[in-house]
Design an enzyme around this catalytic site. Structure first.
Site, mmCIF file in Angstrom:
data_model
loop_
_atom_site.group_PDB
_atom_site.id
_atom_site.type_symbol
_atom_site.label_atom_id
_atom_site.label_comp_id
_atom_site.label_asym_id
_atom_site.label_seq_id
_atom_site.Cartn_x
_atom_site.Cartn_y
_atom_site.Cartn_z
ATOM 1 N N HIS A 123 3.918 -21.775 -7.832
ATOM 2 C CA HIS A 123 4.534 -20.829 -7.285
ATOM 3 C C HIS A 123 4.297 -21.084 -5.859
ATOM 4 O O HIS A 123 4.006 -19.999 -5.199
ATOM 5 C CB HIS A 123 3.896 -19.408 -8.174
ATOM 6 C CG HIS A 123 3.912 -19.634 -9.703
ATOM 7 N ND1 HIS A 123 4.774 -19.227 -10.108
ATOM 8 C CD2 HIS A 123 3.045 -19.706 -10.291
ATOM 9 C CE1 HIS A 123 4.584 -19.529 -11.431
ATOM 10 N NE2 HIS A 123 3.400 -19.660 -11.739
ATOM 11 N N GLU B 244 6.935 -19.575 -4.397
ATOM 12 C CA GLU B 244 7.434 -17.995 -3.974
ATOM 13 C C GLU B 244 6.184 -17.215 -3.293
ATOM 14 O O GLU B 244 6.324 -16.836 -2.513
ATOM 15 C CB GLU B 244 8.053 -17.596 -5.059
ATOM 16 C CG GLU B 244 7.180 -17.072 -6.221
ATOM 17 C CD GLU B 244 6.803 -18.167 -7.343
ATOM 18 O OE1 GLU B 244 6.762 -17.672 -8.057
ATOM 19 O OE2 GLU B 244 6.990 -19.218 -6.564
ATOM 20 N N CYS C 212 6.810 -24.328 -11.769
ATOM 21 C CA CYS C 212 5.884 -24.027 -13.494
ATOM 22 C C CYS C 212 7.179 -24.112 -14.840
ATOM 23 O O CYS C 212 7.200 -25.346 -15.102
ATOM 24 C CB CYS C 212 5.669 -22.527 -13.458
ATOM 25 S SG CYS C 212 4.239 -22.489 -14.054
#
Length: 547
Positions: free
Chosen positions: A519, A521, A380
């Site tokens: 993102h 993750e 990001c």
């Protein structure tokens, strides 16, 4: 119709209700049941989207664009069930819904009260999707006795009364403090917590007791007697080597069996725990160590980057190495040379964030990684800072910066290679935003598709030409600089389907340097590590540096 398990907490906060809920969900799955997990938070914010990471930790984003509590990340990581908007609600959202209905006249002029209007709204939320799964696990945030949580406790009491007998049970998590002067575990706080719960009409069926010391059998018997719970439903919960040991530890303690007994399910299906035994084998039998520097701005609270830390652990599992993530405040690099801090790390990760503070330090971290050939993953804002670094130091655009920082200062200081996203396609319609719109829920949120460039590093990593990842951002890299940057070697290797929004950049001649606007993750799991994190750790593993 689903069976409901309501998970509450007592004595103190931060005992691990979210982890216990997630582990129980994983154990029920291991016995062949389908599950969904939900979080009900008593705070008055509509959602955590506008809350400081120092206040509430990370904001977890769902595929359908909800900004939620970080516990939903635990739920996904342990069960693999993608969370939805309907899996998270706060007092703020409940009261907002009730007031909107009152303004529309839906209540036909009645006086609006906590009971029944607020509690009915909560019960309606609980009922969503209850025919889709075998078990619905609902965690109530906060601690029993908190004034703001009372409507939720009343609602789940009513909900259990409304359902057929045996469809709902209550699991209560408490603390057994250890008094070192007397060498004793004290059960009185647990007794008082259960008394408080019973005073509002809820009798726990299962008690989970957190303790730093082994709980003697006589203390378990005492808790069972004074709390009116069967002895085999008093479950000890001790500190663990890893959160991923929780399903195995809770199974050994008998949690899943106690829950099934409370529902009267007999004989219970035998669990298959191979998945979690493999996870723990990979964790405990690592064959090396990788050090990763996380250069961020919320480093004082590691929960601000919870999913990133867990995804790095998953990447380590995929490569059978231990990942030691170390947190470095990006602001340090605005005053000092980053080299002495970053030398010796096998990889550098720059996560997301908002605002200008610390961004010059993140830019220097990206520069160090690019020049020294250190594997770099920018997420990001971490991708945006890598693009600004490339523009300034490679493409000669010394004034390159982000429109976000000019908006913050109220003056024009930069040539904005990163700009405020004014419109984008979501599904089959166009979304428009203004700089001065409300902050909450106005970002580009949720899952979006990206097309990957043939022959690129990310296409190789994903093994696909098209991916779908979750977003949470308000600013984008401007494509009008694409040709200039690509001529310098920074490849725009992932784009939105309409070709307007850059999703991924990578340095062509670097061992491993990737920045992503989304993102990744948020979709990583211990039994299914995200491919970007798995390959990032693989690249770090190959760096020959002294630890």
């Amino acid at each position: 119709m689903a069976r409901y398990i309501f998970i509450t907490g007592g004595v103190v906060s931060s005992l691990g209700k979210g982890l216990a809920s997630a582990a129980l969900g994983a154990l029920l799955q291991a016995r062949g049941y389908s599950v969904r997990l939900r979080k009900l938070d008593p705070y008055l914010n509509v959602d955590p989207g506008t809350m400081s990471p120092f206040e509430h930790g990370e904001v977890f984003v769902t595929d359908d664009g909800a900004e939620t509590d970080l516990d939903l990340g635990h739920y996904e990581r342990f069960t693999g069930v993608p969370a939805r908007k309907t899996d998270s609600v706060s007092s703020g959202r409940i009261y907002s819904n009730v007031l909107e209905k009152e303004r529309r006249g839906d209540y036909l002029g009645k006086t609006i009260q906590v009971v029944p209007h607020v509690t009915n709204e909560i019960k309606d939320f609980l009922s969503i999707g209850d025919t889709e799964v075998d078990f619905m696990l609902c965690e109530i945030g906060g601690t029993v006795g908190d004034i703001e949580g009372l409507p939720f406790f009343e609602a789940i009491r009513q909900f259990a009364q409304d359902r057929p007998r045996g469809q709902c049970i209550f699991m209560h998590l408490t603390l057994l403090p250890y008094i070192s002067a007397s060498g004793e575990l004290k059960t009185k706080p647990t007794q008082h917590s259960v008394k408080e719960l019973r005073s509002i009409g809820i009798a726990p069926d299962v008690l989970v007791c957190r303790s730093e010391h082994e709980i003697p059998a006589k203390e378990i018997a005492k808790i069972a007697l004074f709390c009116n719970v069967r002895p085999d439903a008093v479950i000890p919960a001790y500190d663990l080597r890893s959160i991923y040991e929780a399903p195995l530890a809770y199974h050994r303690a008998g949690l899943d069996q106690a829950v099934l007994d409370a529902f009267g399910i007999a004989p219970a299906p035998k669990p298959n725990l191979d998945r979690w035994e493999d996870v723990m084998d990979r964790l405990t039998n690592a064959e090396g160590l990788v050090r990763v520097a996380i250069v961020g701005k919320y480093t004082q609270l590691e929960d601000a980057y919870k999913s990133i830390a867990e995804a790095l652990t998953h990447g380590g599992m995929a490569n059978r190495v231990k990942v030691k993530a170390e947190w470095i405040d990006a602001e340090i690099f605005e005053r000092e040379d980053p080299a002495p801090y970053l030398e010796g790390y096998h990889a550098i990760l720059v996560p997301g964030g908002f605002g200008e503070r610390g961004t010059e330090g993140k830019i220097k971290a990206a520069q160090f990684a690019r020049e020294k050939g250190v594997p770099y993953l920018g997420i990001c804002l971490g991708m945006q800072m890598a693009v600004i670094e490339a523009a300034r130091n490679v493409a000669g655009m010394t004034k390159a910066g982000s429109e976000e920082f000019d908006h913050e200062k109220g003056e024009k200081r930069f040539e904005p290679v990163v700009y405020h996203l004014k419109e984008w396609v979501q599904g089959n319609h166009m979304v428009a935003r203004k700089v001065d719109d409300d902050k909450g829920g106005t970002m580009r949120l949720g899952a979006y598709t990206a097309h990957l460039k043939d022959g690129s590093k990310v296409a190789e990593v994903y093994g696909a030409a098209e991916i779908e990842e979750r977003h949470r951002h308000r600013y984008e890299v401007d494509t009008k600089y694409r040709e200039k940057l690509e001529s310098c070697g920074l490849v725009f290797s992932g784009m939105s389907p309409d070709g307007r929004l850059p999703e991924i950049v990578e340095w062509k001649d670097h061992p491993w340097f990737i920045g992503v606007q989304y993102h990744p993750e948020l979709k990583s799991k211990p039994f299914a590590p995200h491919p970007l994190f798995a390959d990032f750790v693989r690249a770090a593993k190959e760096v020959e540096r002294l630890v």
